[in-house]
Design a protein around this motif. Structure first.
Motif, mmCIF file in Angstrom:
data_model
loop_
_atom_site.group_PDB
_atom_site.id
_atom_site.type_symbol
_atom_site.label_atom_id
_atom_site.label_comp_id
_atom_site.label_asym_id
_atom_site.label_seq_id
_atom_site.Cartn_x
_atom_site.Cartn_y
_atom_site.Cartn_z
ATOM 1 N N ARG A 254 0.826 -1.207 0.000
ATOM 2 C CA ARG A 254 0.000 0.000 0.000
ATOM 3 C C ARG A 254 0.863 1.261 0.000
ATOM 4 O O ARG A 254 0.505 2.254 -0.643
ATOM 5 C CB ARG A 254 -0.923 -0.023 1.222
ATOM 6 N N ILE A 258 0.530 4.125 -2.957
ATOM 7 C CA ILE A 258 0.264 5.535 -2.644
ATOM 8 C C ILE A 258 1.440 6.405 -3.067
ATOM 9 O O ILE A 258 1.252 7.537 -3.539
ATOM 10 C CB ILE A 258 -0.046 5.682 -1.137
ATOM 11 N N HIS A 262 1.340 9.690 -5.664
ATOM 12 C CA HIS A 262 1.813 11.025 -5.277
ATOM 13 C C HIS A 262 3.122 11.400 -5.965
ATOM 14 O O HIS A 262 3.683 12.466 -5.667
ATOM 15 C CB HIS A 262 2.010 11.089 -3.760
ATOM 16 N N TRP A 273 3.173 9.638 6.726
ATOM 17 C CA TRP A 273 2.172 9.063 7.638
ATOM 18 C C TRP A 273 2.489 9.445 9.082
ATOM 19 O O TRP A 273 1.609 9.876 9.834
ATOM 20 C CB TRP A 273 2.139 7.545 7.484
ATOM 21 N N LEU A 304 -1.159 13.432 2.686
ATOM 22 C CA LEU A 304 -1.994 12.243 2.558
ATOM 23 C C LEU A 304 -3.435 12.539 2.953
ATOM 24 O O LEU A 304 -3.694 13.321 3.873
ATOM 25 C CB LEU A 304 -1.441 11.121 3.451
ATOM 26 N N THR A 305 -4.363 11.922 2.263
ATOM 27 C CA THR A 305 -5.779 12.094 2.598
ATOM 28 C C THR A 305 -6.145 11.180 3.770
ATOM 29 O O THR A 305 -5.417 10.246 4.111
ATOM 30 C CB THR A 305 -6.667 11.730 1.402
ATOM 31 N N GLU A 308 -6.271 7.663 2.587
ATOM 32 C CA GLU A 308 -4.957 7.039 2.417
ATOM 33 C C GLU A 308 -4.358 6.647 3.764
ATOM 34 O O GLU A 308 -3.726 5.590 3.892
ATOM 35 C CB GLU A 308 -4.029 7.993 1.666
ATOM 36 N N GLN A 311 -6.046 3.522 4.769
ATOM 37 C CA GLN A 311 -5.585 2.414 3.926
ATOM 38 C C GLN A 311 -4.228 1.897 4.399
ATOM 39 O O GLN A 311 -3.995 0.679 4.439
ATOM 40 C CB GLN A 311 -5.484 2.902 2.479
#
Length: 327
Positions: A254, A258, A262, A273, A304-305, A308, A311
């Motif tokens: 993951r 991601i 990006h 994160w 990051l959203t 995300e 996730q």
């Protein structure tokens, strides 16, 4: 560079802390060339990093010497810099060679000051909990260092939450200097501290300075699921090899997806994160080259959203293992 306050103090630190454990000659994978180490430290300063972490036990004091030399030659006011080091580990054979006794702490503080070439340590941290020494003795020694002007703040590292709370309570009761920060292992695949020290840090307004934010390089994406590492730290480090689990590979997949979305690197996403976690002040990054350093600093630009973040976290349920905190 972005800056934040360390815990509830007024001390301003960069959002990334440069860890200096890799500078020295204790292990073959470390940076043995002092000029190369100095170059990484100098580039960190150019990028706005003002927070540096080492320990007396790293390569038997060599890491402190390297950091001290680089900072002495740098064109930066000492007042801008935040120098952190640690005490606990063995520094000599025989009696009183390790631990958190008053004698060992005071002796080692002076030794660290000499190796670092500075008059004071901004953040002096106990590297582990010492079951053989009353916490009141340890706190008294640390308090005297603050009173003497040799230390500005004190911090802790890697222990069970109940022990850390015991130390905070003792400081409050006896009016000793209080720990302002906690160094703990924290990254996307090592999230056990979410079930241990991190809730306490939130409750007590303690700054969090995570070590191993890239899980020893696992989260950089340099390892492959179907390939055995044949060189570097992972080839010989049993602790590192324990990270090669199905849950962790699922997280890394993951991270890679991601990162592609990006136009970033896996390391940048893993650090981003951490930087999105409200509890985290400044992850300790340990680059061995300028390229690695510049890559990690790029994490500050990765936004990051919420989706995300969820996730990335979904494959692992954090569980605290007391053995982890006391190693």
């Amino acid at each position: 560079m972005e800056y934040t306050r360390l815990g509830e103090t007024g001390l301003e630190v960069s959002r990334l802390c440069l860890g200096c454990m890799n500078f020295g000659s204790e292990q073959p994978w470390m940076v043995h060339d002092r000029e190369q180490a100095h170059a990484v430290i100098n580039r960190a300063l150019e990028l706005g990093i003002n927070f540096f972490d080492t320990a007396n036990v790293y390569s038997g004091g060599e890491s402190e010497e390297i950091l001290g030399e680089a900072l002495a030659d740098a064109d930066r006011a000492r007042s801008e810099l935040v120098v952190a080091t640690k005490v606990y580990g063995p520094m000599q054979e025989g009696p009183n060679g390790q631990g958190l006794s008053r004698k060992h702490i005071l002796d080692q503080a002076d030794a660290s000051l000499e190796r670092l070439g500075t008059d004071y340590i901004d953040l002096y941290q106990i590297h582990r909990w010492d079951d053989e020494t009353p916490i009141e003795e340890t706190l008294s020694a640390l308090d005297s260092l603050v009173e003497a002007g040799k230390v500005r703040y004190i911090g802790a590292s890697t222990m069970s939450a109940w022990k850390f709370m015991k130390a905070l309570h003792a400081a409050d009761i006896d009016n000793y200097e209080r720990f302002v920060s906690m160094q703990c292992e924290y990254n996307l695949v090592d999230r056990h501290e979410e079930a241990n020290a991190l809730p306490l840090c939130v409750d007590q307004d303690i700054g969090v300075v995570p070590w191993s934010p890239l899980a020893g390089g696992f989260l950089t994406g340099k390892y492959q699921r179907d390939e055995e590492p044949d060189s570097g730290r992972a080839a010989t480090d049993e602790f590192m090899q324990k990270r090669f689990t199905e849950e962790n590979w699922a997280v890394l997949e993951r991270v890679r997806d991601i990162a592609d979305a990006h136009d970033a690197t896996p390391a940048q996403v893993a650090l981003a994160w951490l930087l999105h976690m409200d509890v985290v002040d400044a992850p300790i990054v340990g680059p061995r080259t300028i390229d690695h350093l510049e890559d990690t600093v790029g994490a500050l630009g990765v936004d990051l959203t919420d989706g995300e973040l969820e996730q990335l976290e979904e494959p692992i349920t954090p569980v605290w293992n007391p053995d982890i905190g006391d190693v």
